[in-house]
Design a protein around this motif. Structure first.
Motif, PDB file in Angstrom:
ATOM      1  N   UNK A  35       0.848  -1.202   0.000  1.00  0.00           N
ATOM      2  CA  UNK A  35       0.000   0.000   0.000  1.00  0.00           C
ATOM      3  C   UNK A  35       0.887   1.257   0.000  1.00  0.00           C
ATOM      4  N   UNK A  36       0.314   2.442  -0.305  1.00  0.00           N
ATOM      5  CA  UNK A  36       1.132   3.667  -0.294  1.00  0.00           C
ATOM      6  C   UNK A  36       1.845   3.819   1.054  1.00  0.00           C
ATOM      7  N   UNK A  37       3.097   4.307   1.030  1.00  0.00           N
ATOM      8  CA  UNK A  37       3.885   4.342   2.264  1.00  0.00           C
ATOM      9  C   UNK A  37       3.389   5.390   3.267  1.00  0.00           C
ATOM     10  N   UNK A  38       3.523   5.091   4.539  1.00  0.00           N
ATOM     11  CA  UNK A  38       3.302   6.099   5.575  1.00  0.00           C
ATOM     12  C   UNK A  38       4.375   5.996   6.651  1.00  0.00           C
ATOM     13  N   UNK A  39       4.567   7.142   7.331  1.00  0.00           N
ATOM     14  CA  UNK A  39       5.509   7.242   8.453  1.00  0.00           C
ATOM     15  C   UNK A  39       4.667   7.441   9.702  1.00  0.00           C
ATOM     16  N   UNK A  40       4.967   6.707  10.756  1.00  0.00           N
ATOM     17  CA  UNK A  40       4.284   6.931  12.037  1.00  0.00           C
ATOM     18  C   UNK A  40       5.313   7.517  12.997  1.00  0.00           C
ATOM     19  N   UNK A  41       5.020   8.704  13.527  1.00  0.00           N
ATOM     20  CA  UNK A  41       6.001   9.361  14.397  1.00  0.00           C
ATOM     21  C   UNK A  41       5.314  10.111  15.524  1.00  0.00           C
ATOM     22  N   UNK A  42       5.973  10.157  16.678  1.00  0.00           N
ATOM     23  CA  UNK A  42       5.529  11.053  17.756  1.00  0.00           C
ATOM     24  C   UNK A  42       5.461  12.466  17.188  1.00  0.00           C
ATOM     25  N   UNK A  43       4.414  13.211  17.551  1.00  0.00           N
ATOM     26  CA  UNK A  43       4.349  14.609  17.119  1.00  0.00           C
ATOM     27  C   UNK A  43       5.344  15.454  17.908  1.00  0.00           C
ATOM     28  N   UNK A  44       5.657  14.995  19.103  1.00  0.00           N
ATOM     29  CA  UNK A  44       6.598  15.760  19.939  1.00  0.00           C
ATOM     30  C   UNK A  44       8.011  15.339  19.568  1.00  0.00           C
ATOM     31  N   UNK A  45       8.533  15.990  18.537  1.00  0.00           N
ATOM     32  CA  UNK A  45       9.906  15.737  18.098  1.00  0.00           C
ATOM     33  C   UNK A  45      10.616  17.073  17.883  1.00  0.00           C
ATOM     34  N   UNK A  46      11.915  16.998  17.785  1.00  0.00           N
ATOM     35  CA  UNK A  46      12.760  18.153  17.479  1.00  0.00           C
ATOM     36  C   UNK A  46      12.211  18.892  16.246  1.00  0.00           C
ATOM     37  N   UNK A  47      12.284  20.237  16.258  1.00  0.00           N
ATOM     38  CA  UNK A  47      11.722  21.039  15.168  1.00  0.00           C
ATOM     39  C   UNK A  47      12.252  20.646  13.797  1.00  0.00           C
ATOM     40  N   UNK A  48      13.548  20.342  13.709  1.00  0.00           N
ATOM     41  CA  UNK A  48      14.151  19.949  12.427  1.00  0.00           C
ATOM     42  C   UNK A  48      13.594  18.627  11.930  1.00  0.00           C
ATOM     43  N   UNK A  49      13.314  17.730  12.848  1.00  0.00           N
ATOM     44  CA  UNK A  49      12.761  16.421  12.476  1.00  0.00           C
ATOM     45  C   UNK A  49      11.328  16.589  11.987  1.00  0.00           C
ATOM     46  N   UNK A  50      10.580  17.444  12.706  1.00  0.00           N
ATOM     47  CA  UNK A  50       9.204  17.739  12.288  1.00  0.00           C
ATOM     48  C   UNK A  50       9.209  18.253  10.847  1.00  0.00           C
ATOM     49  N   UNK A  51      10.114  19.183  10.559  1.00  0.00           N
ATOM     50  CA  UNK A  51      10.212  19.769   9.214  1.00  0.00           C
ATOM     51  C   UNK A  51      10.665  18.723   8.183  1.00  0.00           C
ATOM     52  N   UNK A  52      11.635  17.883   8.573  1.00  0.00           N
ATOM     53  CA  UNK A  52      12.130  16.875   7.625  1.00  0.00           C
ATOM     54  C   UNK A  52      11.000  15.917   7.218  1.00  0.00           C
ATOM     55  N   UNK A  53      10.215  15.500   8.210  1.00  0.00           N
ATOM     56  CA  UNK A  53       9.132  14.565   7.891  1.00  0.00           C
ATOM     57  C   UNK A  53       7.984  15.287   7.182  1.00  0.00           C
ATOM     58  N   UNK A  54       7.580  16.438   7.759  1.00  0.00           N
ATOM     59  CA  UNK A  54       6.370  17.078   7.259  1.00  0.00           C
ATOM     60  C   UNK A  54       6.608  17.818   5.940  1.00  0.00           C
ATOM     61  N   UNK A  55       7.612  18.694   5.886  1.00  0.00           N
ATOM     62  CA  UNK A  55       7.826  19.497   4.675  1.00  0.00           C
ATOM     63  C   UNK A  55       8.521  18.667   3.580  1.00  0.00           C
ATOM     64  N   UNK A  56       9.647  18.051   3.943  1.00  0.00           N
ATOM     65  CA  UNK A  56      10.435  17.346   2.907  1.00  0.00           C
ATOM     66  C   UNK A  56       9.750  16.056   2.448  1.00  0.00           C
ATOM     67  N   UNK A  57       9.331  15.229   3.419  1.00  0.00           N
ATOM     68  CA  UNK A  57       8.768  13.937   3.006  1.00  0.00           C
ATOM     69  C   UNK A  57       7.300  14.063   2.602  1.00  0.00           C
ATOM     70  N   UNK A  58       6.495  14.761   3.408  1.00  0.00           N
ATOM     71  CA  UNK A  58       5.064  14.804   3.110  1.00  0.00           C
ATOM     72  C   UNK A  58       4.735  15.842   2.029  1.00  0.00           C
ATOM     73  N   UNK A  59       5.018  17.110   2.319  1.00  0.00           N
ATOM     74  CA  UNK A  59       4.594  18.155   1.375  1.00  0.00           C
ATOM     75  C   UNK A  59       5.322  18.059   0.038  1.00  0.00           C
ATOM     76  N   UNK A  60       6.618  17.783   0.076  1.00  0.00           N
ATOM     77  CA  UNK A  60       7.366  17.758  -1.187  1.00  0.00           C
ATOM     78  C   UNK A  60       7.271  16.416  -1.905  1.00  0.00           C
TER      79      UNK A  60
END
Ligand SMILES: *Cc1c(COP(=O)(O)O)cnc(C)c1O
Length: 456
Positions: A137-162
């Motif tokens: 099935x299409x890939x997903x990442x499961x992550x704690x929302x409480x993570x370092x700001x850079x990690x949040x950006x890497x997952x959300x902006x780079x992996x998800x949005x881009x």
């Protein structure tokens, strides 16, 4: 015997010698491993002019005796470092020590890899699990929302949005049902920080690893804020541990660096057998080589030098952090203190289970705490800024794990870019101040905090 075969035989000798050094180190206590690693007198005398410290190989490439050695080395039939984007003797010393420390006392087989930053360690540890696989099935990442700001950006902006990868944030990491509902046949990896920066959130590593493994996904833990002196997530079932070694591992503050340690034969629903068998070595020889996030040899040796004294610094910093957090908790200008060593800490039982000083049974909770300053309404940061701006000895910076005590206003710094909604997810309010306790005398830290608080 051809010349090529004799180099391959020499390579086998080199591997045996390395295994002998690993076995020798595995008999030692934590501090001894951190101090000596795999570097010994024999190696110093035969290869390094007797230098008692590991040398810094400031060199881009390795030369070979003849074409046969080059062929054996570059076809990976004998150990080689060949080019510093792939490997280097100096980064190797650091990688071996962190792999030994993260598996300390467990019998787990693992290997390590150094990277140019903590962010590149996270990318190197996670990217290979997002490979294209049309049978899934299409890939997903499961992550704690409480993570370092850079990690949040890497997952959300780079992996998800881009790149369109679905990211499923876990809002309450104590709720195992939430983890269970999020992890499914599309989940490529499960990610959490232990404890999280800056809100000090934790989760049950053992239980979350079980849930991840049920769906054939690896658990990747960012253990920057605990360090192997306080917890070793591989022992509880995690598959990969990542560190920003820029923080407490290299406390004196000389460079940015990252580390990852992966257990051998890790669990994954994607990837080739070599990847699963020895992730860190496979990553080094293939995607790391192609993507290029290597650590400079100078940074590796500076990091290694600090790593030797990790445990004793963690003791001093943790003891001071507990004293300071008790002081802050009783202060009239403070509305909340989050520190795993306080009775009021959410998840105190888990903190007691996972956070202990290595080679002792002493519960110990690290160097980082978060404090919220009393404000007239919840969106305000007037008092918080007065307190922050009034600090004298304590540094205002976006840094932590340092020998020097540092305070950070996370809403306007580390978690600035992720916006208000992202900050809510991460549990960062405008009146939150992260304090990373250094090795100063705790009474001087308290005096500075007290004066700044009373200035409000
Ligand atoms: C700082 C930090 C990172 C990023 O590390 P860099 O070395 O700054 O790239 C990742 N995770 C945590 C928990 C951190 O504190």
């Amino acid at each position: 015997m051809t010349n090529l075969q004799s180099w391959i035989l020499k390579g086998q000798e080199m591997i045996k010698d390395r295994e002998r050094r690993i076995l020798r180190a595995k008999k030692w206590k934590f501090d001894t491993v951190a101090t000596h690693g795999l570097y010994d007198l024999q190696q110093a005398i035969t290869q390094n002019n007797g230098s008692i410290m590991e040398p810094v190989y400031m060199s881009p490439a390795q030369a070979y005796t003849d074409s046969a050695e080059m062929e054996a080395a570059l076809s990976y039939q004998m150990p080689t470092w060949c080019y510093s984007r792939i490997a280097n003797p100096s980064t190797f010393f650091l990688e071996e020590v962190i792999a030994l420390l993260e598996t300390y006392g467990t019998g787990i087989e693992a290997s390590g890899l150094s990277t140019s930053s903590g962010m590149s360690a996270i990318r190197t540890a996670t990217d290979p699990f997002l490979v294209k696989d049309d049978s899934l099935p299409p890939p997903n990442i499961v992550s704690c929302a409480k993570v370092y700001g850079g990690t949040f950006q890497q997952f959300w902006v780079r992996r998800h949005e881009e790149q369109g990868v679905e990211v499923r944030w876990i809002h309450d990491p104590f709720d195992l049902n939430e983890w269970e509902a999020a992890i499914d046949d599309g989940t490529r990896y499960v990610f959490g920080e232990f404890p999280s920066n800056p809100s000090l959130s934790i989760f049950d590593i053992e239980k979350v690893a079980e849930l991840a493994h049920l769906k054939n996904a690896p658990l990747i833990v960012d253990s920057t804020c605990a360090s192997p002196a306080l917890t070793r997530p591989l022992a509880y079932g995690a598959d990969i541990v990542v560190h920003s070694a820029s923080k407490v591992i290299s406390t004196s503050g000389t460079s940015i660096s990252g580390l990852l340690v992966a257990r051998k034969n890790l669990i994954s629903k994607v990837g080739c057998n070599e990847m699963k068998a020895d992730f860190a070595t496979w990553a080094k020889l293939w995607p790391y080589r192609d993507n290029g996030p290597s650590l400079h040899p100078m940074g590796a040796i500076l990091t290694l030098n600090d790593l030797r004294t990790l445990r004793m610094r963690i003791v001093q910093m943790s003891k001071s952090a507990l004293t300071v957090s008790k002081f802050l908790q009783s202060h009239s200008k403070v509305s909340m203190v989050s520190y795993p060593g306080l009775e009021s800490f959410k998840g105190r039982d888990l903190a007691n289970k996972y956070l202990k000083l290595v080679d002792s049974d002493e519960p110990m909770f690290g160097y980082m705490l978060m404090v919220e300053i009393k404000e007239s309404d919840s969106d305000s940061s007037i008092n918080t800024r007065k307190f922050f701006d009034g600090l004298d000895m304590i540094w205002r910076a976006t840094d932590l794990g340092r020998v020097k005590t540092i305070a950070t206003l996370n809403a306007i710094s580390t978690h600035q870019q992720q916006g208000e909604e992202g900050r809510k997810l991460a549990g960062i309010s405008p009146n939150a101040v992260r304090i990373s306790i250094g090795i100063e005398d705790p009474q001087d830290i308290i005096a500075d905090l007290d004066r700044a608080l009373n200035n409000i």
